[in-house]
Design a protein around this motif. Structure first.
Motif, PDB file in Angstrom:
ATOM      1  N   ASP A 113       5.974   1.973  -7.411  1.00 30.34           N
ATOM      2  CA  ASP A 113       6.053   0.655  -6.791  1.00 30.34           C
ATOM      3  C   ASP A 113       6.158  -0.395  -7.886  1.00 30.34           C
ATOM      4  O   ASP A 113       5.290  -0.471  -8.763  1.00 30.34           O
ATOM      5  N   ARG A 114       7.220  -1.192  -7.849  1.00 26.02           N
ATOM      6  CA  ARG A 114       7.354  -2.287  -8.802  1.00 26.02           C
ATOM      7  C   ARG A 114       6.237  -3.309  -8.560  1.00 26.02           C
ATOM      8  O   ARG A 114       5.589  -3.314  -7.514  1.00 26.02           O
ATOM      9  N   ARG A 115       6.044  -4.186  -9.525  1.00 28.28           N
ATOM     10  CA  ARG A 115       5.054  -5.245  -9.348  1.00 28.28           C
ATOM     11  C   ARG A 115       5.310  -6.011  -8.051  1.00 28.28           C
ATOM     12  O   ARG A 115       6.437  -6.371  -7.736  1.00 28.28           O
ATOM     13  N   GLY A 116       4.234  -6.218  -7.305  1.00 30.04           N
ATOM     14  CA  GLY A 116       4.338  -6.984  -6.074  1.00 30.04           C
ATOM     15  C   GLY A 116       4.833  -6.212  -4.873  1.00 30.04           C
ATOM     16  O   GLY A 116       5.065  -6.794  -3.812  1.00 30.04           O
ATOM     17  N   THR A 117       4.995  -4.892  -4.990  1.00 34.65           N
ATOM     18  CA  THR A 117       5.417  -4.073  -3.851  1.00 34.65           C
ATOM     19  C   THR A 117       4.445  -2.916  -3.672  1.00 34.65           C
ATOM     20  O   THR A 117       3.812  -2.455  -4.631  1.00 34.65           O
ATOM     21  N   GLY A 118       4.309  -2.434  -2.450  1.00 33.45           N
ATOM     22  CA  GLY A 118       3.484  -1.272  -2.170  1.00 33.45           C
ATOM     23  C   GLY A 118       2.062  -1.398  -2.674  1.00 33.45           C
ATOM     24  O   GLY A 118       1.371  -2.390  -2.399  1.00 33.45           O
ATOM     25  N   ASP A 119       1.640  -0.406  -3.456  1.00 32.56           N
ATOM     26  CA  ASP A 119       0.269  -0.354  -3.956  1.00 32.56           C
ATOM     27  C   ASP A 119       0.114  -0.959  -5.346  1.00 32.56           C
ATOM     28  O   ASP A 119      -0.947  -0.818  -5.962  1.00 32.56           O
TER      29      ASP A 119
END
Length: 261
Positions: A63-69
């Motif tokens: 997960d990239r920064r700011g997405t998902g966990d």
């Protein structure tokens, strides 16, 4: 083979990653695009990772920064250099047998890899690269102009549809929108497309383009690119995310061929 979940660092923040283990020395790193999480739409990327790993290739998703966990702010695909670099380093750390790592990205994830001149990978699998500038007035319809024309051509050959038309059972407003969409012209190449072209020119590794035949994003990319580029492979009838079983199988086979090349 197993699936491991773990965390790794990026610019002082914590990102979430998943590794499908396999003994192979060539690995696949999947880069997610937009606000997509590492499992993908309807777990599509998770399932793809499991299938590729069963063929002997370890697969890393994150997960990239700011997405998902993952922590942080999602600042868009143009600012993912640090995320992709951190994921690549983490992949090699948890799978030290790797000699080569290929990256796969769909839509703006493919664009990010091109802008970053391959981001240090040994090979790229670029699916439906996004070429529309932020703030552009260009609207990407759900279906390509070619697909819309084919649909209406088929209807005009169907006696039942002609009877519906004669009896007034056709929504003329919807029909007009469809005709207009089928005639929509292709926009001029964007500055983003040119930046992507220049970025890829600086990459010395293997490049594989995979394009979904019924996807407008792919159509727009192809309008800016050499249609005779021998690196391009097209999946006729496929949509943006390759959701149909035969299209998923096609994409998997293209990825496996690239990893074996």
């Amino acid at each position: 083979m197993s699936r491991l979940q773990f965390e790794f660092g990026c610019r002082g923040l914590t990102l979430a990653g998943s590794l499908d283990t396999a003994p192979g020395v060539t690995g696949l790193l999947i880069v997610n695009g937009g606000n997509e999480i590492r499992s993908g739409a309807f777990s599509g990327q998770s399932q793809l990772a499991a299938r590729v790993a069963k063929k002997g290739f370890p697969v890393f998703r994150f997960d990239r920064r700011g997405t998902g966990d993952s922590e942080g702010e999602n600042r868009g695909f143009r600012k993912t250099t640090d995320d992709i670099r951190a994921a690549h380093e983490s992949f090699r750390a948890v799978a030290p047998q790797l000699d080569r790592v290929f990256a796969f990205g769909n839509c703006d994830a493919a664009s990010a890899l091109m802008l970053q001149s391959g981001a240090g990978f040994d090979g790229l699998i670029l699916s439906n690269p996004w070429t529309i500038e932020e703030g552009s007035s260009e609207i990407v319809p759900q279906h390509s102009a070619k697909a819309i024309r084919s649909r209406y051509a088929a209807k005009l050959k169907d006696p039942k549809e002609i009877l519906r038309l004669l009896k007034g059972g056709v929504n003329f407003r919807k029909l007009t929108r469809g005709v207009v969409a089928s005639l929509r012209s292709t926009p001029e190449p964007s500055g983003l497309a040119e930046d992507m072209r220049r970025g890829l020119e600086g990459f010395a590794g293997k490049v594989h383009f995979v394009l979904a035949g019924n996807d407008r994003t792919a159509q727009l990319f192809e309008s800016t690119w050499d249609k005779n580029d021998p690196r391009i492979r097209r999946c006729e009838g496929a949509g943006h995310s390759y959701v149909e079983p035969e299209h998923r199988e096609w994409l998997e086979n293209q990825i496996l061929a690239a990893l074996r090349s």
